[in-house]
Write a protein that holds these residues in place. Structure first.
Motif, mmCIF file in Angstrom:
data_model
loop_
_atom_site.group_PDB
_atom_site.id
_atom_site.type_symbol
_atom_site.label_atom_id
_atom_site.label_comp_id
_atom_site.label_asym_id
_atom_site.label_seq_id
_atom_site.Cartn_x
_atom_site.Cartn_y
_atom_site.Cartn_z
ATOM 1 N N HIS A 498 0.814 -1.240 -0.146
ATOM 2 C CA HIS A 498 -0.112 0.064 0.049
ATOM 3 C C HIS A 498 0.659 1.191 0.002
ATOM 4 O O HIS A 498 2.030 1.497 0.626
ATOM 5 C CB HIS A 498 -0.843 0.113 1.274
ATOM 6 N N GLY A 541 -2.615 -0.382 -3.711
ATOM 7 C CA GLY A 541 -3.563 -0.840 -2.665
ATOM 8 C C GLY A 541 -3.565 -2.435 -3.111
ATOM 9 O O GLY A 541 -4.706 -2.669 -3.863
ATOM 10 N N PHE A 543 -4.945 -4.625 -0.683
ATOM 11 C CA PHE A 543 -6.085 -5.418 0.226
ATOM 12 C C PHE A 543 -6.044 -6.730 0.164
ATOM 13 O O PHE A 543 -5.440 -7.320 0.933
ATOM 14 C CB PHE A 543 -7.400 -4.633 -0.636
ATOM 15 N N ASN A 544 -7.218 -7.114 -0.598
ATOM 16 C CA ASN A 544 -7.746 -8.613 -0.280
ATOM 17 C C ASN A 544 -6.749 -9.527 -0.755
ATOM 18 O O ASN A 544 -6.369 -10.448 -0.376
ATOM 19 C CB ASN A 544 -8.943 -8.986 -1.017
ATOM 20 N N TYR A 573 -6.052 -3.406 6.385
ATOM 21 C CA TYR A 573 -4.929 -4.470 6.458
ATOM 22 C C TYR A 573 -5.039 -5.489 7.552
ATOM 23 O O TYR A 573 -5.081 -6.710 7.410
ATOM 24 C CB TYR A 573 -3.759 -4.108 6.095
ATOM 25 N N THR A 581 -12.900 -9.198 4.219
ATOM 26 C CA THR A 581 -12.561 -8.804 2.719
ATOM 27 C C THR A 581 -12.970 -7.422 2.777
ATOM 28 O O THR A 581 -14.049 -6.876 3.417
ATOM 29 C CB THR A 581 -13.798 -9.767 1.955
ATOM 30 N N VAL A 582 -12.100 -6.585 2.251
ATOM 31 C CA VAL A 582 -12.300 -5.122 2.156
ATOM 32 C C VAL A 582 -13.206 -4.716 1.018
ATOM 33 O O VAL A 582 -13.120 -5.449 -0.189
ATOM 34 C CB VAL A 582 -10.884 -4.624 1.634
ATOM 35 N N LYS A 584 -15.625 -3.249 -2.084
ATOM 36 C CA LYS A 584 -15.056 -2.669 -3.338
ATOM 37 C C LYS A 584 -15.020 -0.915 -3.231
ATOM 38 O O LYS A 584 -14.202 -0.399 -3.767
ATOM 39 C CB LYS A 584 -16.043 -3.022 -4.304
ATOM 40 N N ARG A 587 -11.755 0.047 -2.232
ATOM 41 C CA ARG A 587 -10.695 -0.206 -3.027
ATOM 42 C C ARG A 587 -10.532 0.694 -4.319
ATOM 43 O O ARG A 587 -9.644 0.562 -5.102
ATOM 44 C CB ARG A 587 -10.590 -1.761 -3.452
ATOM 45 N N ARG A 588 -11.469 1.468 -4.564
ATOM 46 C CA ARG A 588 -11.754 2.223 -5.468
ATOM 47 C C ARG A 588 -10.412 3.286 -5.569
ATOM 48 O O ARG A 588 -9.865 3.738 -4.522
ATOM 49 C CB ARG A 588 -12.967 3.268 -5.541
ATOM 50 N N HIS A 590 -7.503 2.862 -6.543
ATOM 51 C CA HIS A 590 -6.171 2.132 -6.166
ATOM 52 C C HIS A 590 -5.728 1.435 -7.251
ATOM 53 O O HIS A 590 -6.251 0.898 -8.280
ATOM 54 C CB HIS A 590 -6.222 1.520 -4.940
ATOM 55 N N ARG A 592 -3.168 -2.160 -8.479
ATOM 56 C CA ARG A 592 -2.436 -3.427 -8.035
ATOM 57 C C ARG A 592 -1.118 -3.210 -8.583
ATOM 58 O O ARG A 592 -0.268 -4.055 -8.216
ATOM 59 C CB ARG A 592 -3.189 -4.462 -8.340
#
Length: 600
Positions: A498, A541, A543-544, A573, A581-582, A584, A587-588, A590, A592
């Motif tokens: 992250h 990010g 995340f999951n 985290y 689960t984070v 959606k 997570r916008r 961001h 990978r």
């Protein structure tokens, strides 16, 4: 390889050595092929190799004792503390950002043969610390595929586009400083360019040793005509005028400025058929000279100092450059001649890659780098395992954080950083400057060193190399994919999961807090210690996907919290690691990064 053999044979016949560039980052699955290529090139009688991975040098020197090993500028050897990391290295190419005084000090303190750049394109970023091309288009500058995003327009001008380096007038000072080798940057240049550049410096160096130093002005003009973005003497001589914001294109030779009566007093010879660049307020246009009028008469050419009228589309105040010439270039052969190099008797040798034992992660950790005392406190409250904050921050001593040591350190800064580490009595640090690693191994209470991802740890040999210096946990390169990470024999490393990846680390004091490219992407700009950094337009990010890392045995996660919100992000985290689960919505906006796509 036949072409290589022929090139080496031709060079040796004329007394010239051949060094082959292998200075890219190498993935684990590429190691056998990489060392096979070195072995094959060795059998073709090359004289040396240029590498980026310091971990490769001892292995190569042990296998090929008569092969010279040069450390590339990509290794970012920024201070003399690196000397203990260079076993097997015969020559170091220093970063272009060092001053001449710093180069002299490096030579004096290390006694390592030293090379510096003297001519050609300058990178805006410290070499080896640039991820701009990588994150924008998947073409990694660290793997020799830079797409040159620094030559694009930002905020309406080419504010990252540097002038070309030219140090020919400084040859006496460079030689007197003890510099062993001059490097000319010829990437993406024509054979004519490389020939002219080599000739310019050959003539200058030879004249110096004859006791009658002179700058070969004629050849230098021909070189400038072939290609230049205007010239600078760069950081080596403390030049601040480094950027050419008007255009990244070739300038050529300055001819003059068009007067109100549409005449121009020439600064260079001009002939019918020559190409010109016309710099207007609206942009840059090009033309070929069809007619020259001198004193009311049409002429085929006009000399420097003469005032002429040109049949071109241009307005008063426009600047005219000569960009090509119809005149043939006549260069007499140089008397300089080295004795022939006798071909050595060589055969292919297999490079024995060491057998590395698997090593599991020694525990789950959330490692957090922050940029304020407030975020350090929030990170502690949110449950971060270790929190790092710059040891040079004014309020570091009042914070609850462990020390972060910046990426770029001059010798005096490295000494000061070491002093502060000892005074802080910290049990762990985050190290941005690899050169301090050997000295930190002996630093009293220090129990763990985490290497920031600027160290470009890319394979198992790199991990084993830094492990030799004690309890070192590297944050591996963010250019690696999940598949490539899972293939590491040692899993005792951390992954950037992250934060905004640092795309460029530059000595240039870039003004403002953001850059916007022609597509509308915005890149934050921040000041860290004595340098400037350009960050990715989107924060990374995972995340999951952190659960995927856990499944392959990677359990150390690095969060670079440039944007603040330490408590909230760490909480997310911690939830993922607890099996949640984070959503959606969180997570916008961001990316990978290279986690699934990788780099060329």
């Amino acid at each position: 390889m036949r072409e290589l053999r022929d090139a080496v044979s031709y060079a040796h016949e004329h007394g010239v050595k051949v060094y082959l560039t292998f200075n890219i980052l190498v993935k684990n699955d590429e190691l056998p092929a990489f060392f096979d290529d070195v072995s094959e090139a060795y059998s073709r009688d090359i004289d040396g190799v240029i590498i980026q991975h310091l971990s490769f040098a001892p292995l190569l020197k042990d296998t090929f004792p008569d092969l010279r090993i040069h450390s590339s500028t990509q290794a970012a050897v920024s201070n003399s503390s690196y000397a203990d990391l260079l076993p097997g290295v015969d020559r170091v190419t220093l970063p272009r950002e060092l001053s001449l005084a710093q180069v002299r000090a490096f030579i004096k303190k290390t006694a390592i043969e030293t090379e510096v750049f003297v001519h050609g394109a300058l990178c805006f970023s410290y070499s080896g610390l640039c991820l701009f091309s990588s994150f924008l288009g998947g073409r990694s500058g660290n793997r020799g595929l830079c797409a040159q995003p620094c030559r694009k327009s930002y905020n309406g001008s080419y504010r990252l586009s540097t002038k070309d380096l030219c140090l020919v007038r400084r040859v006496p000072e460079l030689i007197a400083a003890g510099i062993a080798s001059f490097k000319i940057e010829g990437r993406l240049r024509s054979p004519r360019y490389t020939a002219l550049a080599t000739r310019v410096y050959r003539l200058a160096v030879d004249s110096y040793y004859k006791g009658e130093f002179r700058v070969p002005e004629r050849e230098l003009k021909e070189l400038a005509l072939e290609f230049n973005r205007d010239f600078t003497e760069g950081y080596l001589f403390d030049t601040v005028d480094l950027i050419a914001p008007e255009t990244p294109r070739n300038r050529g030779l300055f001819l003059g400025v068009l007067s109100k009566d549409r005449r121009v007093t020439l600064h260079e010879l001009l002939a019918v058929g020559d190409g010109i660049g016309i710099w207007t307020k609206a942009g840059i246009d090009g033309a070929v000279i069809k007619e020259i009028e001198l004193d009311g008469k049409s002429v085929s050419h006009a000399d420097r100092g003469e005032t002429v009228q040109l049949a071109i589309r241009a307005a008063a105040g426009d600047t005219i450059y000569k960009t090509s010439s119809t005149a043939p270039l006549h260069l007499t052969p140089l008397p300089h001649q080295n004795p022939k190099i006798a071909p050595p008797t060589r055969v292919r040798r297999r490079v024995p890659l060491p057998e590395l034992n698997p090593l599991e992660s020694d525990g789950q950790e959330l490692l957090v780098k922050v940029y304020s005392k407030t975020d350090a406190e929030a990170a502690l409250e949110a449950g971060a395992t270790r929190i790092f904050y710059s040891i040079f921050a004014d309020d570091f001593a009042a914070s609850t954080a462990l020390p972060y040591i910046p990426r770029i350190l001059a010798d005096d800064e490295a000494a000061e950083a070491h002093r502060r580490i000892v005074e802080s009595d910290s049990k762990a640090i985050l190290l941005g400057n690899l050169g301090l690693l050997p000295s930190l191994e002996c630093s009293g209470a220090l129990q763990r060193v985490y290497l920031e991802y600027s160290a470009n740890i890319f394979n198992d040999l790199d991990v084993a190399f830094v492990h030799r210096y004690g309890a070192v946990v590297p944050v591996v390169s963010p250019e690696l994919t999940l598949t490539e990470l899972s293939a590491f024999r040692s899993k005792n490393f951390a992954v950037l999961v992250h934060g905004r990846p640092v795309l460029m680390t530059t000595k240039y004091p870039l003004p403002g807090e953001r850059l916007e490219d022609e597509r509308g992407f915005v890149f934050p700009v921040r000041r860290e210690f004595t340098y400037t950094q350009i960050l990715n337009s989107l924060p990374m990010g995972l995340f999951n996907e952190v659960q995927w890392l856990c499944e392959v045995g990677i359990t150390k996660f690095f969060l670079d919290l440039t944007d603040g919100n330490a408590g909230r992000i760490i909480g997310l985290y911690r939830d993922v690691l607890a099996g949640k689960t984070v959503k959606k919505s969180a997570r916008r906006k961001h990316t990978r990064g290279h986690f699934t796509r990788g780099v060329q």
